[in-house]
Design an enzyme around this catalytic site. Structure first.
Site, PDB file in Angstrom:
ATOM      1  N   LYS A 120      97.761 -46.664  50.339  1.00  0.00           N
ATOM      2  CA  LYS A 120      98.793 -46.419  51.315  1.00  0.00           C
ATOM      3  C   LYS A 120      98.204 -46.104  52.578  1.00  0.00           C
ATOM      4  O   LYS A 120      98.853 -46.451  53.849  1.00  0.00           O
ATOM      5  CB  LYS A 120      99.970 -45.478  50.938  1.00  0.00           C
ATOM      6  CG  LYS A 120     100.767 -45.969  49.707  1.00  0.00           C
ATOM      7  CD  LYS A 120     101.609 -45.004  48.952  1.00  0.00           C
ATOM      8  CE  LYS A 120     102.286 -45.644  47.749  1.00  0.00           C
ATOM      9  NZ  LYS A 120     102.793 -44.549  46.901  1.00  0.00           N
ATOM     10  N   GLN A 164     104.091 -38.835  45.585  1.00  0.00           N
ATOM     11  CA  GLN A 164     103.398 -39.620  44.764  1.00  0.00           C
ATOM     12  C   GLN A 164     103.895 -39.097  43.428  1.00  0.00           C
ATOM     13  O   GLN A 164     103.662 -37.951  43.003  1.00  0.00           O
ATOM     14  CB  GLN A 164     102.065 -39.679  44.715  1.00  0.00           C
ATOM     15  CG  GLN A 164     101.237 -40.641  44.019  1.00  0.00           C
ATOM     16  CD  GLN A 164     101.470 -42.057  44.445  1.00  0.00           C
ATOM     17  OE1 GLN A 164     101.770 -42.337  45.497  1.00  0.00           O
ATOM     18  NE2 GLN A 164     101.876 -42.726  43.331  1.00  0.00           N
ATOM     19  N   ASP A 187     111.114 -43.808  50.394  1.00  0.00           N
ATOM     20  CA  ASP A 187     111.069 -44.368  48.978  1.00  0.00           C
ATOM     21  C   ASP A 187     112.615 -44.791  48.545  1.00  0.00           C
ATOM     22  O   ASP A 187     112.588 -45.660  47.671  1.00  0.00           O
ATOM     23  CB  ASP A 187     110.661 -43.255  47.971  1.00  0.00           C
ATOM     24  CG  ASP A 187     109.074 -43.524  47.597  1.00  0.00           C
ATOM     25  OD1 ASP A 187     108.775 -44.607  47.698  1.00  0.00           O
ATOM     26  OD2 ASP A 187     108.584 -42.616  47.065  1.00  0.00           O
TER      27      ASP A 187
END
Lengths: 360, 360
Positions: A120, A164, A187
């Site tokens: 990322k 995460q 997200d």
């Protein structure tokens, strides 16, 4: 997904079957591909994949020689999207002096999570998005994680926050995800975003990255969704459920198949569009697929492969060799949906920065 | 729902067809019931309903003489639920001195809305729930409505708030509904509640009343949902979409049919459970239904009926006469889902009071 189990014909089994086939004729292989409608007798390879070096080039070659399906090249589309974002990020910086920022919170020392986070960061760097990172020890308290979330919520240079997953088991995942500011929930997992995604006339601030990537692939390949029968295999909060909601928003007639579905094969065979996100190697066989269907394979499943340097290779939920002969278009694994997820994360982060700074 | 249109055989047409039939033989009636699989030649009545005085008793009689379907008696179930709530409300009052309260905000002078609100008040009275009411003029400002919402949000004797829809067109419905405290959103329409309903492992504070009533009817009649094929016709935020989410939570395999669905009849015929909430009189014919399916009809559609005192009568989305011969169980209209909606509203209000006062 008990009711979806079938005689094992996954790639982890295929090399053994292949050997038996070569020794004893075709009978055992036929057991494996018995349900297959469009199996070519010429190749007779069923779900067996050669362990070629580059999966994408291998698939393209196969498509040319045997199959009919267009390969949906997620790697190429993702690159195009990243290039578009790079230009836009640069324009934003020049116009208003703002650089979009993405913060990632990593807890514990899972190698796979560390790899994802590293990727990322690399992706952010490549398009000019600033990345922030907090790494906390496995035995951190929930409060420490919440403090990090809160810090990024308040930080004006951060436009997207990503925790995460999975988190260590002593933490309340819901509690932590709920703490992420809805304006920075790139997200798209906040229930408020999911609720807005489900409701007609409402618009979520962010759409979860993987299902958004699936739909983007359909769009970029000019594959119509309106009025189509769509089947989503898997009902996870992260992929299956939001993918179904997205397809519905685009006027598909959607059915979600899950572990309690009694006749997944039959239902899948009705679909014009299949999105599979179930995590079972080669579960969906050629016989499950209506000729001409479009297949988006979200599964990334490692299967043993002694000929591969790492001892395994990655395959999708869909038996690619079989499906590519029946479908009109299909995503490869890897190189299909995978690269799109990170591209959509960058897109969501940029969108967030645009919204926060009212940049057109 | 353009693609769902079919040769008009709705009840508003049937009396004319019936006359023609009597004059000219059966040919015109056959046009009407041509697709019907399980039409008995003895009665030959197709979708024609006698305008009997009590719909429930009429249906029961028909069921006995011709059909096979169990009539799902929503009126009786709703009464049972109201009786249960009455006992619980009384126990709460005796134990902790709290009376659950439901506030309704009515804007404008729509007669139907006024009737609904009156019925809600009566239902509250009947179970011992205190009702509060604010009636605002049609030309009130959005701020006035928001002030009322805010007042009830802060009022500890109010446990549920309901804004009667539709609101006058100059108001932002989303804005007003979003202002209702999530803890008092007994309608369950807040996107946060819908999001939690959609997500596995999450629980909404409230489930929208009508779809909750549909599922409650299935439960009370011991109709299994797990593993069943379910079709929801209609995808409104108020009924269709949350009904689909609820069925999915109970492990059905769900397909939502809507105006863009190309073959609604074919898809509906695969369903073990049908929930229809589309608002088209008698749209779903006997030929759409798999033998033995269970039918929950949410539609309440007025059709002309010169023999009725009011000049019209109410029918569902499902052609009851045809369906009741094919289905294993079916809700009548009226007397099916309708009474359950208010029962679920009372149930949600009581649940809210229990939660706020931590009463077990």
């Amino acid at each position: 997904m008990a009711s979806m189990m079938f005689t094992d014909c996954s790639s982890s089994m295929t090399s053994r079957l292949f050997h038996l086939n070569r020794r004893n004729g075709t009978s055992l292989l036929r057991q494996c591909v018995g349900q297959l409608r469009f199996q070519t007798t010429a190749s007779g390879r069923g779900c067996i994949r050669s362990s070629s070096s580059s999966p994408i080039s291998a698939i393209s070659a196969e498509t040319k020689s045997e199959g009919t399906a267009t390969v949906i090249d997620g790697k190429a589309v993702a690159k195009k999207i990243r290039d578009e974002i790079t230009i836009e990020v640069s324009r934003m910086k020049e116009s208003i002096g703002v650089v979009p920022g993405l913060a990632v919170i990593l807890v514990g020392d899972r190698k796979d999570s560390a790899t994802y986070v590293r990727n990322k960061k690399k992706a952010c760097d490549s398009v000019g998005i600033k990345s922030f990172e907090v790494c906390l020890a496995e035995d951190s308290s929930e409060e420490e994680v919440l403090r990090s979330v809160s810090g990024f919520n308040d930080d004006p240079s951060v436009h997207g926050i990503l925790v995460q997953l999975p988190l260590p088991s002593h933490m309340d995942e819901q509690n932590i995800l709920n703490a992420v500011s809805i304006e920075k929930d790139v997200d798209g997992f906040h229930p408020l975003n999911i609720g807005r995604l489900a409701m007609r006339g409402r618009k979520p601030l962010f759409v979860p990255c993987t299902p958004k990537g699936c739909i983007e692939l359909l769009h970029r390949y000019n594959i119509g969704i309106k009025g189509k029968r769509a089947v989503v295999i898997g009902r996870s909060n992260i992929v299956g459920m939001p993918a179904a909601l997205l397809l519905q928003r685009e006027d598909a007639t959607v059915t979600i198949i899950h572990s309690r579905t009694k006749n997944p094969e039959e239902i899948t065979r009705e679909a014009d569009i299949i999105i599979s996100a179930v995590g079972q190697a080669n579960m969906v066989r050629g016989s499950w697929i209506k000729p001409g269907a479009v297949i988006i394979d979200v599964g990334i499943n490692p299967v043993e492969d002694s000929s591969a340097a790492r001892g395994y290779r990655l395959v999708g939920d869909i038996c690619y060799e079989e499906a590519s002969k029946v479908a009109s278009a299909i995503t490869p694994v890897p190189g299909g949906v995978g690269p799109m997820t990170i591209a959509m994360l960058l897109s969501n982060t940029f969108t967030s920065a645009k919204r926060i700074h009212n940049f057109q």
